[in-house]
Scaffold this motif. Structure first.
Motif, mmCIF file in Angstrom:
data_model
loop_
_atom_site.group_PDB
_atom_site.id
_atom_site.type_symbol
_atom_site.label_atom_id
_atom_site.label_comp_id
_atom_site.label_asym_id
_atom_site.label_seq_id
_atom_site.Cartn_x
_atom_site.Cartn_y
_atom_site.Cartn_z
ATOM 1 N N UNK A 42 0.739 -1.354 -0.028
ATOM 2 C CA UNK A 42 0.082 -0.045 -0.063
ATOM 3 C C UNK A 42 0.868 1.310 -0.141
ATOM 4 N N UNK A 43 2.227 1.048 0.181
ATOM 5 C CA UNK A 43 2.893 2.100 0.232
ATOM 6 C C UNK A 43 3.072 3.249 -1.273
ATOM 7 N N UNK A 44 2.950 4.421 -1.213
ATOM 8 C CA UNK A 44 3.052 5.253 -2.503
ATOM 9 C C UNK A 44 4.535 5.378 -3.007
ATOM 10 N N UNK A 45 4.695 5.558 -4.049
ATOM 11 C CA UNK A 45 6.002 6.002 -4.610
ATOM 12 C C UNK A 45 5.763 7.469 -5.067
ATOM 13 N N UNK A 46 6.506 8.236 -4.426
ATOM 14 C CA UNK A 46 6.567 9.543 -4.675
ATOM 15 C C UNK A 46 7.330 9.965 -5.924
#
Length: 860
Positions: free
Chosen positions: A636-640
């Protein structure tokens, strides 16, 4: 004797289907649904007392079964019961009594059915009003079963009444002359105040009897020996835990002395039917022409019987045990499990290869102490191989599109009775693992445009149980509908965009893995407006279980296999991702690995899940919980993304106003990616003091505190970020996500409602709000939200949720209509199962629930 000794009730298949948690499988293992649908809840020796049953739909006051067996193999079974019906749900449950029987050797007598009213009056249902109904398989292929059902519509039944009935089934012709067998399970899913089983046999007849949990009283009465078991169930148990197999029945009885004796009986039935005819010899020679090895010959004949002969899905022993002759099966081009085995064995015999039948149970544990044909529900094939037949090659032609040598999950590691013409029958365990490495691989190569449009090509490759499921689904779906089918699959696993240019490998060609490729287009890719994304890998992860969830069985996590997801996304020119650190998690039962890369403008994300054990033991549940939590957080982590000007999107608004703050936020982000949370916390605490109006600083501070499990501190920071929100509502989104993860549903509802007030067309906020309201069972509030979502986005999952909301709010007619429409317009078996569950759970439209439950199972 076929055991149909369970109490006569209106049991729906969907009562055994439960909504399942999301598994690590990208595609649901529908075979497991089929196993559960055929199963019974496990027996237990003693029930826990309960005093107040007033809220139960019904209470079974007495349930008495008397079974009488004679030396010649004939028998009779009488069920007598009194049921206190306490609600409309109870009326629907007991409104029709059903008794199954075989017309060739059994007769059903409706002794009486009556309803006692509270005022003392009695309403009788005439026995001659019973309707004789043929089973579905009889309508499809009449020669394959003589199984019928007597349906009795109970007259005058209402809430507050007492139902009394007695039904007797006489077996007038024994299935096996001089032999009988029986099994019985005590009721555990409903309240039963008094349950008794009485079995009477000739006093001088030797039988094997086993009932480990409840010991019988044994009496010699005249020339009869009578066994009596007594039990009660004072606490209804709803067993929702998926399991590979159910235990053996509470009571087993058999007049067979040994498994060798069972084998001799079956051999006598099969021998003449398996003898090759001239037509079969000619066909076998044609199919094996050019095959130079025994394996090549077996493979060719297996493929022919599997794919060219339709399987009539009926359990071993329902109606009859003897297979049709091989020549007759070849002429008909369909057959049940024993018929398909007989044809394969006959073709193999025609080319000099021995093939033995193997009797097996797809759902229950086999008790080796009580030899009985009644313990089996399926027939597969075993071919001796190697020196002196030291090894066995296992095959099940009923799957139709299973790769050569593959037994499906519910048949692996199970006891099977191998019946050879040359040696005594013996119980042998089937292989615990497939004969090849099982895997699933998903790949997407796509371009992401500057305005957030994702466009590319998807490819799915499967080998193993999931492959068989998909092959069967595509084989049963007309090719013009394959695009819709792939669209449904994609949406089920988390892809909301549109598919096109679908290509599917031949469902019948099992010599190589199954492949599906398609083009994919997704507009407004999630959170690209904030210059961050999650890789387009679909839904993956492990189902989370709570500490409060009591478990009595190992946790079933699926077949052993390797599951790989790879996303390659060409980013808009000038953008670079802030790569997340890799994650490597290893447990005895499973592994998870993720990695991220960026090269030549392409962002690459890859995850790999290795299922090493199909079950997680109770002692390993804590390890499983930690693994599931870590995996689900990682996926669920976002990649900036850094924008073309080189500044980080996480601090874009702060960059123009305060270059020093931008630098601090980038330092904090780097520390977070390294896992240095304490360092990041110090930096962000200073940053919020430096600029108390920085949404980005407060949002990042909240994320760090949440990662440190400082829930209250994290929420304080996230609420501050939400207070500083601009029109894009980033702070509100992050706060709502955090509250949802913490199960603070009412607070999440408040935040989401505020988001929709400010941005009425935010589809993500609308769906999240609906989910929260449904969790809180605020069905009336959820209805208008779901109606708006359905109006803007056609989705079977949204329709089913809307239907559930209608039912929950008491709007039954609307709910049933929406659920039926969702089922009718879907080609997705998950939707069929969900609709069946919602209808059955609400005790409405039960025939439709049963039809959809069976449809979901059959699609496997």
């Amino acid at each position: 004797m076929i055991d149909r000794s369970a109490p006569v009730k209106n049991r729906l298949a969907s009562r055994f289907l439960r909504k399942t948690i999301l598994s690590v499988a990208t595609f649901p293992l529908l075979i497991l649904y089929a196993v559960m649908a055929r199963g019974q809840t496990p027996s237990a020796p003693a029930a826990q007392p309960a005093s107040d049953y007033s809220k139960e739909a019904f209470v079974v006051e007495s349930l008495i079964t008397k079974a009488t067996f004679e030396n010649d193999g004939t028998s009779s079974r009488t069920t007598t019961s009194k049921v206190r019906v306490q609600s409309e749900a109870g009326v629907q449950h007991w409104g029709v009594l059903t008794a199954g029987y075989s017309t060739a050797n059994e007769q059903v007598a409706i002794d009486y059915v009556r309803v006692r009213k509270a005022d003392g009056s009695v309403v009788e249902t005439p026995p001659d009003s019973a309707q004789d109904v043929t089973s579905e398989v009889m309508r499809v292929a009449p020669m394959y079963s003589d199984y019928h059902e007597k349906h009795v519509a109970v007259k005058g039944l209402g809430a507050g009444d007492q139902l009394e009935y007695q039904i007797t089934i006489h077996q007038t012709n024994p299935l096996i002359a001089g032999q009988f067998w029986y099994s019985y399970d005590f009721e555990k899913s409903d309240i039963v105040l008094d349950e008794e089983l009485e079995v009477s046999i000739p006093h001088d007849r030797e039988v094997k009897v086993k009932s480990p949990d409840i010991k019988p009283e044994i009496a010699e009465i005249g020339n009869r020996r009578v066994y009596t078991w007594k039990a009660k169930n004072l606490k209804a148990q709803k067993n929702d835990e998926p399991r590979r197999e159910f235990p053996a029945p509470s009571i087993l009885l058999s007049s067979f002395k040994s498994w060798e004796e069972v084998g001799r009986w079956w051999n006598a039935l099969e021998q003449e039917r398996v003898a090759p005819t001239p037509e079969i010899r000619a066909k076998a020679e044609e199919l094996t022409r050019g095959a130079t090895t025994q394996e090549a010959k077996v493979r060719a004949l297996y493929d022919y019987v599997s794919t060219h002969f339709r399987y009539i899905s009926i359990s071993f022993g329902i109606g009859r045990y003897q297979p049709h002759a091989a020549g007759e099966v070849m002429k008909n081009e369909y057959g049940d499990c024993k018929d398909k085995h007989t044809l394969l064995a006959s073709l193999l015999a025609a080319v000099g290869i021995e093939a033995d039948p193997a009797l097996i149970s797809s759902s229950h544990h086999i008790d080796p102490d009580v030899p009985s044909p009644g313990q089996f529900d399926h027939v597969i094939t075993a071919v001796p191989a190697g020196p002196a037949g030291g090894n066995l090659l296992w095959m099940d032609t009923t799957a139709e599109v299973a790769p050569f040598g593959l037994l499906l999950f519910n048949l692996r590691g199970k006891q099977a009775l191998i019946i050879s013409a040359s040696q005594p029958a013996t119980l042998v365990e089937t292989p615990a693992e497939p004969p090849f490495k099982c895997f699933r691989r998903f790949e997407i190569d796509a371009n992401l445009s500057n305005d957030g449009v994702l466009e590319g090509t998807m490819k799915r490759t499967l080998r193993g149980d999931s492959e068989v499921i998909l092959r069967a689904i595509f084989r049963q779906t007309p090719q013009p509908q394959w695009k819709d089918l792939v669209q449904g699959i994609s949406r089920t696993v988390g892809f909301a965009g549109e598919v096109s240019e679908v290509e599917v490998s031949s469902p019948e060609d099992t010599s190589k893995p199954f492949e599906i490729t398609n083009k994919y287009l997704r507009k407004d890719y999630p959170d690209w407006s904030d210059h961050r994304i999650t890789p387009p890998l679909g839904i993956l992860g492990f189902p989370e279980i709570s500490d409060e969830q009591e478990r009595t069985q190992p946790l079933l996590i699926g077949a052993t296999e390797e599951i790989t997801f790879v996303a390659r996304v060409k980013l808009p020119e000038g953008y670079t991702p802030r790569l997340l650190p890799p994650v490597d998690l290893v447990r005895d039962f499973a592994e998870y690995h993720s990695s991220y890369d960026f090269k030549d403008g392409v962002f690459v994300a890859e995850t790999r899940i290795q299922i090493k054990q199909s079950e997680v033991s109770l002692s390993e549940l804590k390890q499983y919980q930690s693994l599931a939590k870590a995996v689900n957080e990682d996926v669920g982590r976002w990649t900036e993304m850094r924008n073309p000007a080189g500044s980080a999107s996480a601090s874009a608004s702060a960059a123009t106003a305060n270059p020093e703050l931008r630098e601090e936020l980038e330092r904090a982000a780097e520390a977070m990616h390294r896992g240095q949370l304490t360092e990041a916390l110090e930096i962000l605490t200073k940053a919020t003091k430096q600029d108390p109006n920085s949404l980005e600083a407060w949002a990042m501070l909240g994320a760090v505190r949440m990662a440190q499990e400082d829930w209250d501190g994290g929420l304080v920071a996230l609420r501050k970020a939400a207070d500083l929100d601009s029109d894009d509502l980033r702070g509100h989104k992050v706060l709502a996500e955090a509250l949802t993860r913490l199960h603070r549903d009412q607070e999440a509802v408040t935040v989401l409602q505020e988001m929709l007030n400010r941005s009425p067309h935010d589809a993500g906020a609308r769906i999240s709000l609906a989910n929260e309201l449904m969790t809180l069972k605020r069905y009336d509030d959820a209805i208008p939200v779901l109606e708006s979502a359905v109006a803007e986005q056609t989705s079977s999952s949204l329709q089913t949720e809307l239907g559930q909301a209608y039912l929950g709010a008491g709007k039954t007619e609307k709910g049933v209509a929406v659920l039926k429409d969702a089922a009718d317009s879907s080609v997705n078996s998950t939707t069929w199962n969900d609709v069946a569950y919602y209808l059955a759970d609400a005790n409405v439209s039960l025939p439709d629930a049963q039809r959809l439950a069976e449809q979901a199972v059959k699609s496997a």
